[in-house]
Scaffold this active site. Structure first.
Site, PDB file in Angstrom:
ATOM      1  N   GLU A  23       0.839  -1.199   0.000  1.00 14.90           N
ATOM      2  CA  GLU A  23       0.000   0.000   0.000  1.00 14.90           C
ATOM      3  C   GLU A  23       0.875   1.250   0.000  1.00 14.90           C
ATOM      4  OE1 GLU A  23      -3.318   2.112   2.969  1.00 14.90           O
ATOM      5  OE2 GLU A  23      -2.007   0.516   3.705  1.00 14.90           O
TER       6      GLU A  23
ATOM      7  N   LYS B 271      -9.579   2.074  -2.841  1.00 14.48           N
ATOM      8  CA  LYS B 271      -9.991   1.516  -1.556  1.00 14.48           C
ATOM      9  C   LYS B 271     -11.444   1.876  -1.256  1.00 14.48           C
ATOM     10  CE  LYS B 271      -8.578   1.404   3.321  1.00 14.48           C
ATOM     11  NZ  LYS B 271      -7.658   1.963   4.338  1.00 14.48           N
TER      12      LYS B 271
ATOM     13  N   CYS C 237      -5.141  -2.137   2.874  1.00 21.16           N
ATOM     14  CA  CYS C 237      -5.044  -1.857   4.299  1.00 21.16           C
ATOM     15  C   CYS C 237      -5.989  -2.772   5.097  1.00 21.16           C
ATOM     16  CB  CYS C 237      -5.341  -0.379   4.547  1.00 21.16           C
ATOM     17  SG  CYS C 237      -5.008   0.193   6.233  1.00 21.16           S
TER      18      CYS C 237
END
Length: 535
Positions: free
Chosen positions: A298, A364, A415
């Site tokens: 990430e 995301k 994440c």
């Protein structure tokens, strides 16, 4: 004035009862802490950890049972989530007088669910109002309440389903295959049922109990059969999977762990050095293997690739090595014209093809509140001084996989999206045949959090029967096969380049097709338990 003897005995009995309930709460909290992933991971304790809490709730009145549950939940989460202080203090820049209260507030909130659980368990299945109430009611009520409230915690206020009970078995692939039926919630249900069944067995040893109560015997036999089915299915499934792996498509994937310190990661003067680290490790991995897909963590690129000349070096690397490169990076999108322009920022994953061009992008979907955005910012202006360094990202809306050539389709989890089973499920339902988790766990430091995060990611592989490839900036990176077996994993805070051939499955599991609703079904069943109580 003389206090009657019976009154003194009642007061002493009440105090002893209070101490016993506190001991039961502390016992369960400590047993769970030692059993769950992190510092210890003594998973066999999961089969007995809840028995002190269940036993006390069986006899306490609802109000006191709720207080006991609140104390148990608060203590457990103080121990489990202590890393919050590290995240907010060391990396978030908050002083102890703010970071410690933040941990306490979070633990208080999490403790509310344990309080509600114990209150409802005592109210529905307790003996405070019926001394010889059948313990079979508790056997089935406890797991339904436990999982129903876990599910509620997973979406209420954006959701925080951190380290639910079922994750404690992550290191035992032989026991967790039933997750492809009902997800990790089914494992939590089974563990809670095993604990309540143990309480029933102990309770049945009392001399005044009559064993000829047919309904009770049937309920206990049914519980025993359920436990045998879940763990029996897991054992058989685990034995069959290796032959399926052998005949499946294999993909060779390399993961790069750059180990870039959080305090230098976003320093503009260090971004070229960061890219150089990833280039060096990538070439080392490719030199030794025929890598098809290279995965970076990430925000491995600490800049916007749309406007930074360093992006050309990434494209050159993918082209020269003739491979696909998936990397995390911040991106932006401008909409509107002239004075009406709006800029949206995303925490993204970019796929660079062998031709050096962007072959796919994924944003995301589940942002970290107070980390990537401030919820209800206009209604919480007093938070502005505390969140000056927080980004204002926009959540992505697509679960469509990223195509890598003609055979691989990547479901990307960025994440802490790996702790939400629905996101992985939706991506597999949309066609993903390989899960990739890009994360930056440097925030956690050397605490138990990276191990807890890894444990939850393992269950995403088992539920969907998809290999999970995990790339973490400072670790833990690794490969998890569809049975939940960790094929390789890195150590924390080290540079690493690891490669593995991983199986690629196409068939959808029961969990993906509908079993994901198991937790919601438990929550929906809670009102029905009150009807059962009246019966």
């Amino acid at each position: 004035m003389t206090i009657p003897i019976w009154s003194r005995h009642a007061d002493l009995s009440g105090r002893l009862s209070r101490w016993r309930s506190l001991a039961a709460a502390a016992g369960t909290a400590l047993l769970l802490f030692f059993a769950m992933p992190g510092y210890f991971g003594w998973w066999p304790l999961l089969f007995v950890a809840l028995t002190p809490l269940f036993t006390a709730a069986l006899y306490l009145p609802p109000g006191r049972s709720g207080c006991m549950g609140f104390f148990a939940g608060f203590l457990y989460h103080i121990l489990t989530l202590h890393w919050i202080v590290v995240v907010l203090g060391r990396y978030g820049g908050l002083p102890p007088w703010l970071s410690v209260p933040a941990l306490v507030l979070l633990a208080l909130y999490m403790g509310l669910y344990s309080a509600i659980f114990c209150l409802l368990l005592s109210l529905i299945a307790g003996r405070s109002w019926h001394r010889e109430r059948s313990v079979a009611v508790l056997v089935w009520t406890a797991p339904v309440l436990w999982v129903g409230l876990d599910f509620l915690r997973g979406f209420l206020f954006t959701g925080f389903p951190w380290l639910d009970l079922g994750y404690g078995l992550y290191s035992q692939p032989l026991l967790i295959q039933a997750a492809d039926l009902g997800g990790h919630h089914l494992l939590s249900f089974t563990l809670a049922l095993a604990n309540s069944f143990l309480v029933a067995i102990i309770d049945r040893q009392r001399s005044q109990v009559r064993w000829n109560i047919r309904r009770e015997k049937r309920a206990l036999v049914l519980a025993c059969c359920f436990l045998i089915f879940v763990f029996g299915y897991s054992v058989v499934r685990f034995r069959v999977l290796p032959s399926l792996f052998y005949h499946s498509l294999q993909a060779e994937v390399s993961v790069i762990q750059g180990n870039i310190a959080q305090d230098v990661k976003w320093n503009p003067e260090k971004k070229e050095q960061t890219v150089a680290v990833y280039e060096h490790l990538s070439r080392r991995a490719v030199r030794q293997h025929t890598t098809e897909l290279l995965v970076w963590p990430e925000t491995a690129l600490p800049f916007y690739p749309q406007q930074d000349p360093l992006a050309a070096r990434i494209a050159e690397l993918a082209g020269k090595e003739n491979l696909y490169l998936l990397t995390g990076a911040p991106t932006f999108r401008i909409t509107g014209r002239d004075n009406q322009k709006t800029v949206s920022y995303f925490n993204s994953a970019l796929l660079i093809g062998p031709n050096g061009k962007v072959a796919g992008m994924h944003a995301k979907q589940h942002l970290v509140p107070f980390g990537e955005y401030v919820p209800m910012r206009k209604f919480l202006p007093f938070l502005s001084p505390l969140v000056e360094n927080i980004g204002d990202f926009t959540a992505g809306a697509s679960s469509s996989p990223i195509a890598v050539g003609e055979q691989l389709r990547l479901g990307v989890l960025i994440c802490f999206e790996s702790i939400f089973p629905k996101i992985a499920r939706d991506e597999v339902a949309a066609g993903a045949n390989l899960l990739v988790n890009l994360t930056n766990d440097a925030w956690y430091g050397r605490t138990s959090a990276p191990y807890q995060s890894m444990a939850m990611a393992v269950l995403r592989a088992v539920e969907t029967k998809r290999t999970l490839v995990r790339a973490a900036n400072t670790g833990i990176s690794g490969f998890v096969d569809p049975s939940g077996k960790v094929l390789q994993q890195t150590k924390l805070f080290t540079e690493a380049a690891i490669t593995a051939k991983v199986p690629v499955f196409e068939k959808q599991t029961v969990f993906v097709r509908g079993g994901y609703a198991f937790g919601a079904m438990c929550l929906a069943c809670i009102p029905a338990l009150f009807y059962w109580r009246k019966r």
